[in-house]
Structure formats: C-alpha cells, structure tokens
Write a protein that holds these residues in place. Structure first.
Motif, PDB file in Angstrom:
ATOM      1  N   GLN A 239       7.684  -3.226  -4.291  1.00  0.00           N
ATOM      2  CA  GLN A 239       8.025  -4.131  -3.745  1.00  0.00           C
ATOM      3  C   GLN A 239       8.829  -4.088  -2.414  1.00  0.00           C
ATOM      4  O   GLN A 239       9.657  -4.758  -1.760  1.00  0.00           O
ATOM      5  CB  GLN A 239       9.245  -5.100  -4.526  1.00  0.00           C
ATOM      6  N   ALA A 240       8.572  -2.916  -1.737  1.00  0.00           N
ATOM      7  CA  ALA A 240       9.155  -2.456  -0.628  1.00  0.00           C
ATOM      8  C   ALA A 240       8.473  -3.154   0.648  1.00  0.00           C
ATOM      9  O   ALA A 240       7.287  -3.643   0.575  1.00  0.00           O
ATOM     10  CB  ALA A 240       8.935  -0.935  -0.256  1.00  0.00           C
ATOM     11  N   ASN A 241       9.146  -3.504   1.855  1.00  0.00           N
ATOM     12  CA  ASN A 241       8.601  -4.061   2.898  1.00  0.00           C
ATOM     13  C   ASN A 241       8.328  -3.073   3.863  1.00  0.00           C
ATOM     14  O   ASN A 241       9.267  -2.388   4.429  1.00  0.00           O
ATOM     15  CB  ASN A 241       9.459  -4.874   3.533  1.00  0.00           C
ATOM     16  N   LEU A 242       6.829  -2.723   4.016  1.00  0.00           N
ATOM     17  CA  LEU A 242       6.232  -1.918   5.069  1.00  0.00           C
ATOM     18  C   LEU A 242       5.523  -2.302   6.183  1.00  0.00           C
ATOM     19  O   LEU A 242       4.380  -1.821   6.465  1.00  0.00           O
ATOM     20  CB  LEU A 242       5.702  -0.702   4.222  1.00  0.00           C
ATOM     21  N   GLU A 259       3.134  -3.876  -5.695  1.00  0.00           N
ATOM     22  CA  GLU A 259       3.866  -5.223  -5.145  1.00  0.00           C
ATOM     23  C   GLU A 259       4.560  -4.992  -3.672  1.00  0.00           C
ATOM     24  O   GLU A 259       5.234  -5.953  -3.224  1.00  0.00           O
ATOM     25  CB  GLU A 259       4.697  -5.905  -6.090  1.00  0.00           C
ATOM     26  N   ALA A 260       4.154  -3.889  -3.057  1.00  0.00           N
ATOM     27  CA  ALA A 260       4.553  -3.565  -1.675  1.00  0.00           C
ATOM     28  C   ALA A 260       4.008  -4.582  -0.552  1.00  0.00           C
ATOM     29  O   ALA A 260       2.818  -4.759  -0.917  1.00  0.00           O
ATOM     30  CB  ALA A 260       4.749  -2.367  -1.416  1.00  0.00           C
ATOM     31  N   ASN A 261       4.693  -4.794   0.401  1.00  0.00           N
ATOM     32  CA  ASN A 261       3.996  -5.389   1.705  1.00  0.00           C
ATOM     33  C   ASN A 261       3.705  -4.357   2.593  1.00  0.00           C
ATOM     34  O   ASN A 261       4.471  -3.861   3.337  1.00  0.00           O
ATOM     35  CB  ASN A 261       4.924  -6.438   2.156  1.00  0.00           C
ATOM     36  N   LEU A 262       2.441  -4.055   2.691  1.00  0.00           N
ATOM     37  CA  LEU A 262       1.849  -3.109   3.761  1.00  0.00           C
ATOM     38  C   LEU A 262       0.960  -3.903   4.716  1.00  0.00           C
ATOM     39  O   LEU A 262       0.079  -3.274   5.562  1.00  0.00           O
ATOM     40  CB  LEU A 262       1.053  -1.909   3.161  1.00  0.00           C
ATOM     41  N   SER A 263       1.175  -5.189   4.877  1.00  0.00           N
ATOM     42  CA  SER A 263       0.476  -5.694   6.125  1.00  0.00           C
ATOM     43  C   SER A 263       0.301  -5.155   7.372  1.00  0.00           C
ATOM     44  O   SER A 263       1.487  -4.687   7.692  1.00  0.00           O
ATOM     45  CB  SER A 263       0.993  -7.292   6.079  1.00  0.00           C
ATOM     46  N   GLN A 264      -0.698  -4.786   7.982  1.00  0.00           N
ATOM     47  CA  GLN A 264      -1.115  -4.300   9.339  1.00  0.00           C
ATOM     48  C   GLN A 264      -0.399  -2.903   9.260  1.00  0.00           C
ATOM     49  O   GLN A 264      -0.116  -2.255  10.370  1.00  0.00           O
ATOM     50  CB  GLN A 264      -0.204  -5.185  10.465  1.00  0.00           C
ATOM     51  N   PHE A 276      -0.349   4.017  -7.100  1.00  0.00           N
ATOM     52  CA  PHE A 276      -0.139   2.817  -7.829  1.00  0.00           C
ATOM     53  C   PHE A 276      -0.035   1.579  -6.906  1.00  0.00           C
ATOM     54  O   PHE A 276       1.265   1.841  -6.394  1.00  0.00           O
ATOM     55  CB  PHE A 276       0.816   2.934  -9.170  1.00  0.00           C
ATOM     56  N   LEU A 277      -0.916   0.691  -6.429  1.00  0.00           N
ATOM     57  CA  LEU A 277      -0.883  -0.322  -5.553  1.00  0.00           C
ATOM     58  C   LEU A 277      -1.237  -1.504  -6.007  1.00  0.00           C
ATOM     59  O   LEU A 277      -1.633  -2.359  -5.623  1.00  0.00           O
ATOM     60  CB  LEU A 277      -1.596   0.024  -4.340  1.00  0.00           C
ATOM     61  N   TYR A 278      -0.701  -1.845  -7.437  1.00  0.00           N
ATOM     62  CA  TYR A 278      -0.847  -3.057  -8.191  1.00  0.00           C
ATOM     63  C   TYR A 278      -0.328  -4.182  -7.499  1.00  0.00           C
ATOM     64  O   TYR A 278       0.790  -3.971  -7.183  1.00  0.00           O
ATOM     65  CB  TYR A 278      -0.556  -2.848  -9.486  1.00  0.00           C
ATOM     66  N   GLU A 279      -1.232  -5.118  -7.136  1.00  0.00           N
ATOM     67  CA  GLU A 279      -0.803  -6.393  -6.395  1.00  0.00           C
ATOM     68  C   GLU A 279      -0.195  -6.256  -5.139  1.00  0.00           C
ATOM     69  O   GLU A 279       0.776  -6.806  -4.656  1.00  0.00           O
ATOM     70  CB  GLU A 279       0.226  -7.212  -7.398  1.00  0.00           C
ATOM     71  N   ALA A 280      -0.327  -4.932  -4.499  1.00  0.00           N
ATOM     72  CA  ALA A 280       0.334  -4.638  -3.032  1.00  0.00           C
ATOM     73  C   ALA A 280      -0.466  -5.518  -2.005  1.00  0.00           C
ATOM     74  O   ALA A 280      -1.710  -5.932  -2.271  1.00  0.00           O
ATOM     75  CB  ALA A 280      -0.009  -3.171  -2.826  1.00  0.00           C
ATOM     76  N   VAL A 281       0.157  -5.704  -1.023  1.00  0.00           N
ATOM     77  CA  VAL A 281      -0.286  -6.629  -0.045  1.00  0.00           C
ATOM     78  C   VAL A 281      -0.968  -5.587   1.217  1.00  0.00           C
ATOM     79  O   VAL A 281       0.241  -5.025   1.763  1.00  0.00           O
ATOM     80  CB  VAL A 281       0.612  -7.801   0.639  1.00  0.00           C
ATOM     81  N   LEU A 282      -2.176  -5.551   1.694  1.00  0.00           N
ATOM     82  CA  LEU A 282      -2.538  -4.627   2.568  1.00  0.00           C
ATOM     83  C   LEU A 282      -3.402  -5.246   3.602  1.00  0.00           C
ATOM     84  O   LEU A 282      -4.267  -4.878   4.135  1.00  0.00           O
ATOM     85  CB  LEU A 282      -3.346  -3.395   1.935  1.00  0.00           C
ATOM     86  N   HIS A 283      -2.891  -6.628   3.813  1.00  0.00           N
ATOM     87  CA  HIS A 283      -3.763  -7.635   4.802  1.00  0.00           C
ATOM     88  C   HIS A 283      -3.724  -6.896   6.143  1.00  0.00           C
ATOM     89  O   HIS A 283      -2.620  -6.651   6.573  1.00  0.00           O
ATOM     90  CB  HIS A 283      -3.004  -8.837   4.757  1.00  0.00           C
ATOM     91  N   ARG A 284      -5.042  -6.771   6.632  1.00  0.00           N
ATOM     92  CA  ARG A 284      -5.319  -6.198   7.984  1.00  0.00           C
ATOM     93  C   ARG A 284      -4.664  -4.750   8.052  1.00  0.00           C
ATOM     94  O   ARG A 284      -4.317  -4.261   9.221  1.00  0.00           O
ATOM     95  CB  ARG A 284      -4.721  -7.007   9.033  1.00  0.00           C
TER      96      ARG A 284
END
Length: 347
Positions: A239-242, A259-264, A276-284
């Motif tokens: 759940q970290a914001n990256l 559940e971490a946010n790795l957008s862009q 382990f990147l279950y439900e992580a956000v890797l948009h773009r």
C-alpha cells in the motif's frame, strides 16, 4: 454448542501464502475462528508427536487435551509434510536469534532527550565523529541538518522532521522512522536495512543505492523518489505510494508491493524475481528489461505498461489488467494469464 462452519481457501504464490476465510453460522465469528485455529494446532501437534502415519486425515471434532509442556523443538512445515525428520539445529538457532533480536525504540527522559537533540544538531560542527547510535530523537525537528555519514542505527526517530536533511551514507539500520518526514532528504547510499519506516514521508528524496533490505515501508509515501540501484530485498512496501518513483536497476527480489501504487514508475532493468505485487497499480509503468520471474502480479493493473524485453517466466498474471500494455519480445514461459485482460482486449 458451536454450529458454525469455517471455510479456508489457501492460494500459494511462489513462496507467499494468502487465503480467504468464510465463517457461516450464528456464532461469534471471532470465537469461531479462535476455536478453529486452536483445534487445528492441537490436532497437528497430536499427529506429529504421536508418530501417526503420514497422510492421516485431521480430526477436528472431539479433540482430547494434549500435554505440550515438555521441551519441544519448533516444527517446520517440512517436518509435518515428511520432507525432513528433524528441524536442523541452525534453523533452531536462527529462530532463537530472531526472537531475541527484536529491539524496542529507545525512550529517554526529557532531560536526556534534550541533550541528545543538542548533540545531533551540533554533530557536524563538532567534527562529525561521535556515534548517535540508540538516540531518542522522536518528534524532534532536524530539518536541513547535515548528518551525512552519521551512525543512527537502532535510534528512535519516530515522527521526526528531517525535511531536506543530508543523511547520505548514514547508518540507520534497525532505526525507527515510522511517520517521520524526510521529504526531499538526501539518503544516497545510506543503510536502512531492517528499519521501521511505516507511513514515512519520503517524496522526492534521494535514496539512490540505499540498502533497505528487510525494511518495513508499509503505506509509505515515495512519490517521485529516486530509488535507482537501491536494494530492497524482502522489504515490505504494501500500500505504499510510489507514483513516478525511479526504481531503475533496483534489487527488488521477494519484495512485498501488494496494493502499492507504482503508476508511471521507472522499473527498467529492475530485479523483481519472486516479488509479490498482488493488486498493485502499475498503470503506464516502465518495466522494460525487468525480471519478474516467479512474481505474483495477480489482479495487478498493468494497463499501458511497457513490458518490452521483460522476463515473465512462471509469472502469475491471473486476472491482471494488461489493456494497452506492450509485451513486445517479453519472455513468456509458463506465464499465467488466466482471466487476464490482454492488450488486444481479449480475456
């Protein structure tokens, strides 16, 4: 009389385990779960200690009490499955060490806290040679200080303000930095192994080449943070914001980014094997040339992500969103795309 039922489904994920638990019935769910866990533990102990043949079904009804007061060595999963007969002595020693190595944040008296605070502020001016190991600097304002190369290992910096501070090359191993503010701080090459950084603010900080092995950064904020070539082996960043963080060339082996946010984010050439990147956000996100072998990206959002030349051997991408992603020349061997939304729009 307990009438409820407990259903547990286990989902193995390359060294990780997660499960769903469903409790049905009129009884108190907390009581039911506690009784179920207790019954399972007692039954496993009975089978193991009683020399019952392997494969014997567990009977969780009508359990008899068992004497567990004798000196019993820890039981590993391998023992219970018949993989090994005894627990290796080095593993027992490791367990004992881990139990004794847990360190509580140091707390000093008000007078001592003030003295340590003054020492920290004057550290550079007095030669920068003195160790500040074990200091209690919790909630103190150390913003902008030059503490490059300082030894703050095992210190308490919970809630401290270190905005734009210089901690390059500092030793912060096993330090407590939870809810601390290090926005814009310079931690290049610092040692933060096994540090507690829960909910820490590290946006736009310089963590290039930092050692975060085994550190806990749950719900940390690392927006636009430079983590290039950093070591985060077995670190926890759930759940970290990256967002837009630079993780190029970083060692992220067996990291927890659930559940971490790795957008862009920039993850080019990063080693995410076993991650382990279950439900992580890797948009773009840019994962070009990254190693995701044996990684778990189930239900992850990889829409419009760059996965060119990425190693996806034995990677779990079940139910992941890959719409608009670029998989050109990615290595796909036994990759699990079950239920995933593919780049062409087909599931």
């Amino acid at each position: 009389m307990i009438t409820s039922t407990v259903t547990i489904q286990l989902f193995p994920a390359e060294g990780k385990q997660w499960a769903t638990v469903v409790i049905e019935g009129p009884d108190d769910p907390q009581l039911i779960l506690a009784e179920a866990v207790k019954a399972l533990g007692v039954e496993i102990s009975r089978l193991y200690l009683g020399g019952t043949p392997g494969g014997t079904p567990l009977d969780l009804g009508g359990l008899e009490s068992i004497d567990l007061s004798s000196n019993i060595s820890p039981v590993s999963v391998g023992n219970l499955l018949g993989v090994t007969d005894t627990l290796p002595e080095e593993m027992v020693a490791t367990v004992e060490e881990e139990e004794t190595e847990e360190i509580s944040p140091p707390e000093a008296s008000p007078g001592m806290r003030q003295k340590q605070y003054e020492q920290a502020k004057a550290w550079k001016a007095t030669g920068g040679q003195e160790s500040l190991q074990g200091f209690d600097l919790s909630y103190q304002d150390l913003s902008g200080l030059d503490l490059s190369g300082v030894d703050l290992s095992q210190s308490n910096l919970e809630g401290a303000r270190l905005t734009n501070a210089n901690l390059a090359g500092a030793n912060l191993s096993k330090a407590v930095l939870s809810v601390a503010t290090l926005t814009g701080a310079n931690l290049k090459g610092a040692n933060l192994s096994q540090a507690n950084l829960i909910e820490v603010a590290l946006s736009r900080a310089n963590l290039a080449g930092v050692d975060l092995t085994g550190a806990n950064l749950t719900e940390a904020t690392l927006r636009e943070t430079d983590l290039s070539k950093a070591t985060l082996t077995k670190a926890t960043l759930s759940q970290a914001n990256l967002v837009r963080a630079n993780l190029s060339g970083a060692n992220l082996v067996e990291i927890n980014l659930a559940e971490a946010n790795l957008s862009q984010a920039d993850l080019t050439q990063a080693d995410l094997s076993g991650a382990f990147l279950y439900e992580a956000v890797l948009h773009r996100a840019n994962l070009s040339g990254a190693n995701l072998e044996h990684g778990n990206l189930s239900r992850a959002n990889l829409s419009q992500a760059d996965l060119t030349h990425t190693n996806l051997v034995y990677t779990d991408l079940s139910l992941a969103d890959l719409s608009g992603a670029n998989l050109d020349q990615a290595t796909l061997l036994d990759t699990d795309f079950d239920g995933a939304v593919m780049p062409d729009g087909d599931s």
